[in-house]
Design a protein around this motif. Sequence first.
Motif, PDB file in Angstrom:
ATOM      1  N   SER A   1     -55.754 -74.880 -57.590  1.00 60.78           N
ATOM      2  CA  SER A   1     -56.182 -76.141 -56.987  1.00 60.78           C
ATOM      3  C   SER A   1     -55.833 -76.171 -55.502  1.00 60.78           C
ATOM      4  CB  SER A   1     -55.556 -77.338 -57.712  1.00 60.78           C
ATOM      5  OG  SER A   1     -54.154 -77.341 -57.565  1.00 60.78           O
TER       6      SER A   1
ATOM      7  N   GLN B   1     -58.565 -76.766 -52.577  1.00 59.58           N
ATOM      8  CA  GLN B   1     -58.416 -77.814 -51.576  1.00 59.58           C
ATOM      9  C   GLN B   1     -58.337 -77.287 -50.148  1.00 59.58           C
ATOM     10  OE1 GLN B   1     -55.047 -80.254 -52.669  1.00 59.58           O
ATOM     11  NE2 GLN B   1     -55.888 -80.681 -54.686  1.00 59.58           N
TER      12      GLN B   1
ATOM     13  N   ARG C   1     -61.792 -73.426 -49.624  1.00 54.26           N
ATOM     14  CA  ARG C   1     -62.870 -73.506 -50.613  1.00 54.26           C
ATOM     15  C   ARG C   1     -63.755 -72.266 -50.588  1.00 54.26           C
ATOM     16  NH1 ARG C   1     -65.463 -77.656 -53.591  1.00 54.26           N
ATOM     17  NH2 ARG C   1     -66.760 -76.497 -55.015  1.00 54.26           N
TER      18      ARG C   1
ATOM     19  N   ASP D   1     -63.106 -72.706 -68.028  1.00 53.72           N
ATOM     20  CA  ASP D   1     -61.947 -73.596 -68.182  1.00 53.72           C
ATOM     21  C   ASP D   1     -61.025 -73.523 -66.967  1.00 53.72           C
ATOM     22  OD1 ASP D   1     -62.867 -74.420 -70.667  1.00 53.72           O
ATOM     23  OD2 ASP D   1     -61.571 -73.029 -71.783  1.00 53.72           O
TER      24      ASP D   1
ATOM     25  N   TYR E   1     -61.883 -72.656 -63.883  1.00 56.24           N
ATOM     26  CA  TYR E   1     -62.586 -73.294 -62.767  1.00 56.24           C
ATOM     27  C   TYR E   1     -62.491 -74.812 -62.876  1.00 56.24           C
ATOM     28  CZ  TYR E   1     -66.221 -74.480 -59.417  1.00 56.24           C
ATOM     29  OH  TYR E   1     -66.903 -75.008 -58.348  1.00 56.24           O
ATOM     30  N   LYS E   2     -62.741 -75.317 -64.057  1.00 59.21           N
ATOM     31  CA  LYS E   2     -62.707 -76.759 -64.277  1.00 59.21           C
ATOM     32  C   LYS E   2     -61.313 -77.317 -63.995  1.00 59.21           C
ATOM     33  CE  LYS E   2     -63.727 -80.123 -67.895  1.00 59.21           C
ATOM     34  NZ  LYS E   2     -64.086 -80.290 -69.295  1.00 59.21           N
ATOM     35  N   LYS E   3     -60.295 -76.658 -64.538  1.00 61.89           N
ATOM     36  CA  LYS E   3     -58.914 -77.105 -64.330  1.00 61.89           C
ATOM     37  C   LYS E   3     -58.532 -77.065 -62.844  1.00 61.89           C
ATOM     38  CE  LYS E   3     -55.480 -74.274 -65.018  1.00 61.89           C
ATOM     39  NZ  LYS E   3     -54.490 -73.364 -65.566  1.00 61.89           N
ATOM     40  N   SER E   4     -58.931 -76.017 -62.153  1.00 61.91           N
ATOM     41  CA  SER E   4     -58.555 -75.839 -60.745  1.00 61.91           C
ATOM     42  C   SER E   4     -59.289 -76.777 -59.812  1.00 61.91           C
ATOM     43  CB  SER E   4     -58.844 -74.397 -60.312  1.00 61.91           C
ATOM     44  OG  SER E   4     -58.142 -73.495 -61.115  1.00 61.91           O
ATOM     45  N   SER E   5     -60.518 -77.100 -60.151  1.00 61.30           N
ATOM     46  CA  SER E   5     -61.312 -77.937 -59.249  1.00 61.30           C
ATOM     47  C   SER E   5     -61.146 -79.427 -59.518  1.00 61.30           C
ATOM     48  CB  SER E   5     -62.787 -77.542 -59.325  1.00 61.30           C
ATOM     49  OG  SER E   5     -63.278 -77.732 -60.628  1.00 61.30           O
ATOM     50  N   GLN E   6     -60.509 -79.794 -60.619  1.00 60.72           N
ATOM     51  CA  GLN E   6     -60.350 -81.213 -60.925  1.00 60.72           C
ATOM     52  C   GLN E   6     -58.980 -81.765 -60.605  1.00 60.72           C
ATOM     53  OE1 GLN E   6     -61.532 -81.676 -65.010  1.00 60.72           O
ATOM     54  NE2 GLN E   6     -63.686 -81.817 -64.479  1.00 60.72           N
ATOM     55  N   LYS E   7     -58.004 -80.908 -60.321  1.00 63.76           N
ATOM     56  CA  LYS E   7     -56.681 -81.410 -59.977  1.00 63.76           C
ATOM     57  C   LYS E   7     -56.759 -82.209 -58.693  1.00 63.76           C
ATOM     58  CE  LYS E   7     -53.370 -78.211 -61.986  1.00 63.76           C
ATOM     59  NZ  LYS E   7     -52.376 -77.201 -61.664  1.00 63.76           N
ATOM     60  N   LYS E   8     -56.052 -83.289 -58.662  1.00 62.84           N
ATOM     61  CA  LYS E   8     -56.061 -84.145 -57.469  1.00 62.84           C
ATOM     62  C   LYS E   8     -55.019 -83.701 -56.450  1.00 62.84           C
ATOM     63  CE  LYS E   8     -59.172 -86.880 -59.122  1.00 62.84           C
ATOM     64  NZ  LYS E   8     -60.480 -86.368 -59.045  1.00 62.84           N
TER      65      LYS E   8
END
Length: 162
Positions: free
Chosen positions: A74, A78, A81, A107, A109-116
């Motif tokens: 993540s 951030q 990119r 999974d 990619y999803k986990k890494s790109s959704q962390k705030k």
Amino acid sequence: KISSAKAKSVFINKYMEDYNNLSTNQLDVLIELAGPDVHIVVQSLTSQFTKHVAMRLPVLTDNSRHLLNNSDLSCCFQHDRVAFDKLFDLLQGSEDISFDNLKWLFDLYKKSSQKKICQSLVQASRPTTKIPNMFHSFEGYKTDLPLNDFIDVLADSLKVKN
């Protein structure tokens, strides 16, 4: 920890040249050293993957999966990119990716790109447990002695070698 960004990059890139022959403990140390600058690991891994594809070698190995699973991607998402996207584009286009690996990549990619929040930034100020404390044997020397007296005590100690 290495405070200079250039020195950190040189050190990590040097060891990443042979990441498939490192132990998971050594990989964890590299991840810990990178901290929030995980893009250094990602860029180096992407470079290695590019070489593997050109030589028709497998891209995903146990060590590359370990690096990707345990790095805070993540932070890369951030802060760099382009490197993040290049990594996943290369992995997606690799010929040796199985269906299970594609699911794992999705999974990841999803986990890494959704962390705030880049967790490595939060943890950067915390003491590390993966890199041993070089001075752990001196913990018994907490004292209120004046510095010169403390130096004399250390000089007479069997624990101090030089």
